[in-house]
Enzyme design. Structure first.
Site, PDB file in Angstrom:
ATOM      1  N   ASP A   1      -5.183  30.196  10.763  1.00 25.79           N
ATOM      2  CA  ASP A   1      -6.598  30.367  11.071  1.00 25.79           C
ATOM      3  C   ASP A   1      -6.864  30.399  12.782  1.00 25.79           C
ATOM      4  O   ASP A   1      -7.886  29.921  13.243  1.00 25.79           O
ATOM      5  CB  ASP A   1      -7.523  29.232  10.474  1.00 25.79           C
ATOM      6  CG  ASP A   1      -6.926  27.588  10.891  1.00 25.79           C
ATOM      7  OD1 ASP A   1      -6.230  27.636  12.015  1.00 25.79           O
ATOM      8  OD2 ASP A   1      -7.244  27.136  10.083  1.00 25.79           O
TER       9      ASP A   1
ATOM     10  N   GLU B   1      -0.820  30.728   4.260  1.00 26.37           N
ATOM     11  CA  GLU B   1      -1.894  29.643   4.184  1.00 26.37           C
ATOM     12  C   GLU B   1      -3.267  29.975   4.050  1.00 26.37           C
ATOM     13  O   GLU B   1      -4.218  29.705   4.815  1.00 26.37           O
ATOM     14  CB  GLU B   1      -1.657  28.640   5.528  1.00 26.37           C
ATOM     15  CG  GLU B   1      -2.446  27.358   5.414  1.00 26.37           C
ATOM     16  CD  GLU B   1      -2.421  26.562   6.584  1.00 26.37           C
ATOM     17  OE1 GLU B   1      -1.386  25.765   6.716  1.00 26.37           O
ATOM     18  OE2 GLU B   1      -3.300  26.829   7.867  1.00 26.37           O
TER      19      GLU B   1
ATOM     20  N   GLU C   1     -12.000  27.811  13.885  1.00 24.31           N
ATOM     21  CA  GLU C   1     -10.999  28.274  12.648  1.00 24.31           C
ATOM     22  C   GLU C   1     -11.653  28.508  11.502  1.00 24.31           C
ATOM     23  O   GLU C   1     -11.054  29.452  10.721  1.00 24.31           O
ATOM     24  CB  GLU C   1      -9.995  26.947  12.833  1.00 24.31           C
ATOM     25  CG  GLU C   1      -9.198  26.768  13.852  1.00 24.31           C
ATOM     26  CD  GLU C   1      -9.722  25.864  14.879  1.00 24.31           C
ATOM     27  OE1 GLU C   1     -11.018  25.593  14.769  1.00 24.31           O
ATOM     28  OE2 GLU C   1      -8.893  25.846  15.862  1.00 24.31           O
TER      29      GLU C   1
ATOM     30  N   HIS D   1      -7.342  17.301  19.294  1.00 23.48           N
ATOM     31  CA  HIS D   1      -7.603  18.428  20.065  1.00 23.48           C
ATOM     32  C   HIS D   1      -8.613  19.404  19.875  1.00 23.48           C
ATOM     33  O   HIS D   1      -8.612  20.422  20.135  1.00 23.48           O
ATOM     34  CB  HIS D   1      -6.140  19.262  20.079  1.00 23.48           C
ATOM     35  CG  HIS D   1      -5.732  20.131  18.738  1.00 23.48           C
ATOM     36  ND1 HIS D   1      -5.270  19.174  17.732  1.00 23.48           N
ATOM     37  CD2 HIS D   1      -6.224  21.204  18.530  1.00 23.48           C
ATOM     38  CE1 HIS D   1      -5.057  20.254  16.764  1.00 23.48           C
ATOM     39  NE2 HIS D   1      -5.717  21.491  17.053  1.00 23.48           N
TER      40      HIS D   1
ATOM     41  N   ARG E   1     -11.918  21.755  19.225  1.00 20.34           N
ATOM     42  CA  ARG E   1     -12.904  22.341  20.167  1.00 20.34           C
ATOM     43  C   ARG E   1     -14.004  21.409  19.814  1.00 20.34           C
ATOM     44  O   ARG E   1     -14.846  21.044  20.563  1.00 20.34           O
ATOM     45  CB  ARG E   1     -13.028  23.589  20.170  1.00 20.34           C
ATOM     46  CG  ARG E   1     -11.878  24.259  21.049  1.00 20.34           C
ATOM     47  CD  ARG E   1     -11.808  25.735  20.894  1.00 20.34           C
ATOM     48  NE  ARG E   1     -10.718  26.629  21.463  1.00 20.34           N
ATOM     49  CZ  ARG E   1     -10.710  26.668  22.833  1.00 20.34           C
ATOM     50  NH1 ARG E   1     -11.760  26.473  23.576  1.00 20.34           N
ATOM     51  NH2 ARG E   1      -9.574  27.411  23.327  1.00 20.34           N
TER      52      ARG E   1
ATOM     53  N   HIS F   1      -2.659  16.432  23.687  1.00 23.32           N
ATOM     54  CA  HIS F   1      -2.649  17.748  23.763  1.00 23.32           C
ATOM     55  C   HIS F   1      -2.656  18.486  25.255  1.00 23.32           C
ATOM     56  O   HIS F   1      -3.018  17.806  26.173  1.00 23.32           O
ATOM     57  CB  HIS F   1      -3.755  18.333  22.961  1.00 23.32           C
ATOM     58  CG  HIS F   1      -3.590  19.728  22.317  1.00 23.32           C
ATOM     59  ND1 HIS F   1      -4.024  20.931  23.149  1.00 23.32           N
ATOM     60  CD2 HIS F   1      -3.128  20.256  21.170  1.00 23.32           C
ATOM     61  CE1 HIS F   1      -3.827  21.860  22.527  1.00 23.32           C
ATOM     62  NE2 HIS F   1      -3.178  21.728  21.295  1.00 23.32           N
TER      63      HIS F   1
HETATM   64  C1  UD1 Z   1      -5.321  26.415  18.951  1.00 24.69           C
HETATM   65  C2  UD1 Z   1      -5.960  26.844  17.644  1.00 24.69           C
HETATM   66  C3  UD1 Z   1      -6.054  25.587  16.791  1.00 24.69           C
HETATM   67  C4  UD1 Z   1      -4.967  24.864  16.553  1.00 24.69           C
HETATM   68  C5  UD1 Z   1      -4.301  24.391  18.223  1.00 24.69           C
HETATM   69  C6  UD1 Z   1      -3.082  23.694  17.911  1.00 24.69           C
HETATM   70  C7  UD1 Z   1      -7.279  28.779  17.961  1.00 24.69           C
HETATM   71  C8  UD1 Z   1      -8.738  28.919  17.904  1.00 24.69           C
HETATM   72  N1  UD1 Z   1      -7.211  27.531  17.744  1.00 24.69           N
HETATM   73  O1  UD1 Z   1      -6.424  25.339  19.577  1.00 24.69           O
HETATM   74  O2  UD1 Z   1      -6.369  25.865  15.429  1.00 24.69           O
HETATM   75  O3  UD1 Z   1      -4.913  23.709  16.010  1.00 24.69           O
HETATM   76  O4  UD1 Z   1      -4.202  25.583  18.898  1.00 24.69           O
HETATM   77  O5  UD1 Z   1      -2.773  23.007  18.808  1.00 24.69           O
HETATM   78  O6  UD1 Z   1      -6.631  29.402  18.083  1.00 24.69           O
HETATM   79  N2  UD1 Z   1      -2.271  24.631  26.675  1.00 24.69           N
HETATM   80  C9  UD1 Z   1      -1.125  24.486  27.651  1.00 24.69           C
HETATM   81  N3  UD1 Z   1       0.288  24.815  27.043  1.00 24.69           N
HETATM   82  C10 UD1 Z   1       0.321  24.969  25.674  1.00 24.69           C
HETATM   83  C11 UD1 Z   1      -0.765  25.159  24.710  1.00 24.69           C
HETATM   84  C12 UD1 Z   1      -2.110  24.950  25.347  1.00 24.69           C
HETATM   85  O7  UD1 Z   1      -1.186  24.257  28.634  1.00 24.69           O
HETATM   86  O8  UD1 Z   1       1.533  25.122  25.505  1.00 24.69           O
HETATM   87  C13 UD1 Z   1      -3.701  24.560  27.146  1.00 24.69           C
HETATM   88  C14 UD1 Z   1      -3.880  25.882  27.833  1.00 24.69           C
HETATM   89  O9  UD1 Z   1      -4.870  25.478  29.161  1.00 24.69           O
HETATM   90  C15 UD1 Z   1      -4.879  26.451  26.889  1.00 24.69           C
HETATM   91  C16 UD1 Z   1      -5.420  25.366  26.131  1.00 24.69           C
HETATM   92  O10 UD1 Z   1      -4.586  24.425  26.507  1.00 24.69           O
HETATM   93  O11 UD1 Z   1      -5.912  27.512  27.724  1.00 24.69           O
HETATM   94  C17 UD1 Z   1      -6.078  25.550  24.994  1.00 24.69           C
HETATM   95  O12 UD1 Z   1      -4.986  26.523  24.132  1.00 24.69           O
HETATM   96  P1  UD1 Z   1      -5.744  27.164  22.856  1.00 24.69           P
HETATM   97  O13 UD1 Z   1      -4.584  27.887  22.233  1.00 24.69           O
HETATM   98  O14 UD1 Z   1      -6.751  28.077  23.259  1.00 24.69           O
HETATM   99  O15 UD1 Z   1      -6.323  26.170  22.058  1.00 24.69           O
HETATM  100  P2  UD1 Z   1      -7.223  25.845  20.828  1.00 24.69           P
HETATM  101  O16 UD1 Z   1      -7.929  27.118  20.755  1.00 24.69           O
HETATM  102  O17 UD1 Z   1      -7.994  24.593  21.113  1.00 24.69           O
HETATM  103  N1  UDP Z   2       3.295  18.318  16.308  1.00 20.29           N
HETATM  104  C1  UDP Z   2       4.241  18.121  16.847  1.00 20.29           C
HETATM  105  N2  UDP Z   2       4.116  17.426  18.222  1.00 20.29           N
HETATM  106  C2  UDP Z   2       3.051  16.569  18.764  1.00 20.29           C
HETATM  107  C3  UDP Z   2       2.163  16.839  17.767  1.00 20.29           C
HETATM  108  C4  UDP Z   2       2.100  17.455  16.581  1.00 20.29           C
HETATM  109  O1  UDP Z   2       5.382  18.768  17.115  1.00 20.29           O
HETATM  110  O2  UDP Z   2       3.145  15.863  19.686  1.00 20.29           O
HETATM  111  C5  UDP Z   2       3.274  18.931  15.078  1.00 20.29           C
HETATM  112  C6  UDP Z   2       2.939  18.370  13.995  1.00 20.29           C
HETATM  113  O3  UDP Z   2       3.913  17.656  13.148  1.00 20.29           O
HETATM  114  C7  UDP Z   2       2.228  19.723  13.067  1.00 20.29           C
HETATM  115  C8  UDP Z   2       1.845  20.522  14.175  1.00 20.29           C
HETATM  116  O4  UDP Z   2       2.417  20.254  15.212  1.00 20.29           O
HETATM  117  O5  UDP Z   2       3.544  20.246  12.239  1.00 20.29           O
HETATM  118  C9  UDP Z   2       0.517  20.622  14.061  1.00 20.29           C
HETATM  119  O6  UDP Z   2      -0.030  20.977  15.521  1.00 20.29           O
HETATM  120  P1  UDP Z   2      -1.389  20.893  16.016  1.00 20.29           P
HETATM  121  O7  UDP Z   2      -2.024  19.536  15.483  1.00 20.29           O
HETATM  122  O8  UDP Z   2      -1.531  20.977  17.315  1.00 20.29           O
HETATM  123  O9  UDP Z   2      -2.288  22.087  15.069  1.00 20.29           O
HETATM  124  P2  UDP Z   2      -2.995  22.136  13.856  1.00 20.29           P
HETATM  125  O10 UDP Z   2      -2.164  21.947  12.856  1.00 20.29           O
HETATM  126  O11 UDP Z   2      -4.309  21.198  13.983  1.00 20.29           O
HETATM  127  O12 UDP Z   2      -3.640  23.553  13.755  1.00 20.29           O
END
Ligand code: UD1
Ligand code: UDP
Length: 366
Positions: free
Chosen positions: A97, A119, A133, A207, A209, A240
């Site tokens: 999602d 999923e 999501e 993490h 939003r 995160h």
């Molecule tokens: C996204 C997903 C959420 C998921 C989460 C997993 C959407 C709408 N949401 O969250 O469902 O649970 O990812 O973690 O797609 N960033 C880094 N390095 C990384 C990853 C993130 O620096 O490897 C920072 C960046 O500044 C980025 C911010 O985190 O802009 C947010 O990342 P984003 O993918 O937009 O996160 P969410 O939308 O909150």
């Molecule tokens: N996870 C990981 N390292 C971390 C935190 C989570 O590998 O420090 C793994 C966790 O076991 C799970 C996945 O990341 O499989 C979940 O990711 P996240 O919580 O970012 O996203 P969501 O599942 O809420 O979309």
């Protein structure tokens, strides 16, 4: 030979698609599996690609610091258009999602490519929880042609929305395939802080939003109070990389004794840390699915969950983000052994480790 294009962008999608990509690899005469990452996440995605030895055929590299969902959506859509036009796959596979899931589905729809959604069918029924999501997955369901649902409840959710039964396949969640494979490996922590953990380990992640601001502050203040008043616990919190999360967590919790703030962990140490934990506090979707298989109680710091199966089985509890309620729930588990025991039964409502096999089998005839 079927050409399947698998598109993903974030850490959880990569973890949940790795078993599917591996499964396609067993049948090179039947499937050509092409992988495209939007790289909505960068470092957190690359960790998973390395672990599962996935080398994407296309990498759109879209991540920007502090990106909004709209920015990520537009950048992904633009990049995917060319990839789809060049690859001419029969089907695009998406997972979950995220913004990438929605972008990949929409881009496929525009080019009239069939879409398989892994999923599928998770719902809270609350438009803004989780945000965005819940809407991403509802829209994806109505763009998709094949729906791979993890549970009976997810299938029922889709049926209620008018999705045809013959397009829905009950497979279990591929996260359990990934989890069982990684949890079964011998592993020793490289980080000495993790090797030396004593006492009751409380593992925390957050993490979402919709939790930015006060809800996340409340969680941090609750953790601080628990750590200061209870010597028997050690709180481990891989933070995160979202700057909105880091900017709240570090000023409130850095330097508090008994609290270890870490960078996001690679999946392998993270799984072994879950195994070592006494309790998990999280707003993560994937962790709510994994923890019950490992027999770990989960307190879900959200208003609602789209994963009610573990709550109904009594091993997860949705506790919201009020500071006092968080503290009360941790205290209850610390003080009442029988409550703790009831919540730490190992159950597998989300899968049996063979979801990828079922998905690939269905795709042969789809
Ligand atoms: C996204 C997903 C959420 C998921 C989460 C997993 C959407 C709408 N949401 O969250 O469902 O649970 O990812 O973690 O797609 N960033 C880094 N390095 C990384 C990853 C993130 O620096 O490897 C920072 C960046 O500044 C980025 C911010 O985190 O802009 C947010 O990342 P984003 O993918 O937009 O996160 P969410 O939308 O909150
Ligand atoms: N996870 C990981 N390292 C971390 C935190 C989570 O590998 O420090 C793994 C966790 O076991 C799970 C996945 O990341 O499989 C979940 O990711 P996240 O919580 O970012 O996203 P969501 O599942 O809420 O979309």
């Amino acid at each position: 030979m079927r050409r399947v294009l698998v598109v993903f962008g974030t850490r959880p999608e990569a973890i949940k698609l790795a078993p599917v990509i591996k499964e396609f690899g067993k049948y090179p005469e039947r499937f050509q599996c092409i992988t495209c990452v939007t790289a909505q996440h960068r470092q957190m995605l690359d960790q998973v690609l390395n672990l599962f030895e996935i080398e994407p055929d296309h990498d759109l590299n879209i991540m920007q610091k502090n990106q909004t969902p709209k920015e990520a959506l537009v950048n992904a859509l633009n990049g995917l258009e060319d990839v789809y036009a060049g690859e001419k796959s029969e089907i695009v596979l998406v997972q979950g999602d995220t913004t990438t899931t929605l972008a990949a589905s929409l881009a496929a729809f525009y080019q009239r490519i069939k879409i398989g959604h892994i999923e599928a069918g998770l719902r809270t029924g609350d438009k803004y929880n989780p945000f965005p999501e819940e809407i991403n997955r509802r829209l994806t369901s109505h763009l998709a042609d094949f729906h791979f649902v993890p549970t009976v409840r997810a299938r029922d959710n889709l049926l209620k929305e008018g999705i045809k039964e013959k397009k829905i396949f009950l497979t279990g969640n591929t996260v359990i395939d990934a989890l069982l494979e990684v949890a079964g490996r011998d592993y020793e922590f490289k980080d000495t802080r993790l090797r030396e953990l004593k006492g009751k380990v409380i593992l925390v992640t957050a993490h979402r939003r919709e939790s930015f601001g006060q809800p996340l502050e409340n969680l941090c203040l609750a953790l601080k109070e628990i750590a200061q008043k209870t010597e028997a616990v050690e709180i481990v919190y891989p933070v995160h990389l979202n700057p909105r999360v880091q900017q709240t967590v570090y000023p409130l919790l850095d330097g508090v004794p008994n609290i270890h703030l870490l960078e996001p962990l690679d999946y392998e140490p993270f799984v072994h840390l879950m195994k070592k934990s006494w309790l998990i506090l999280t707003d993560s979707g994937g962790i709510q699915e994994e923890a019950p298989s490992l027999g770990k109680p989960v307190l879900v710091t959200r208003k609602v969950t789209e994963r009610p199966e573990a709550v109904e089985a009594g091993t997860a509890k949705v506790i919201g983000t009020d500071k006092e309620t968080i503290i009360e729930n941790i205290h209850l588990l610390l003080q009442d052994e029988s409550v703790y025991r009831r919540m730490s039964r190992a159950i597998n409502p989300y899968g049996d480790g063979r979801a990828a096999e079922r998905i690939v089998r269905q795709l042969e005839s789809a």
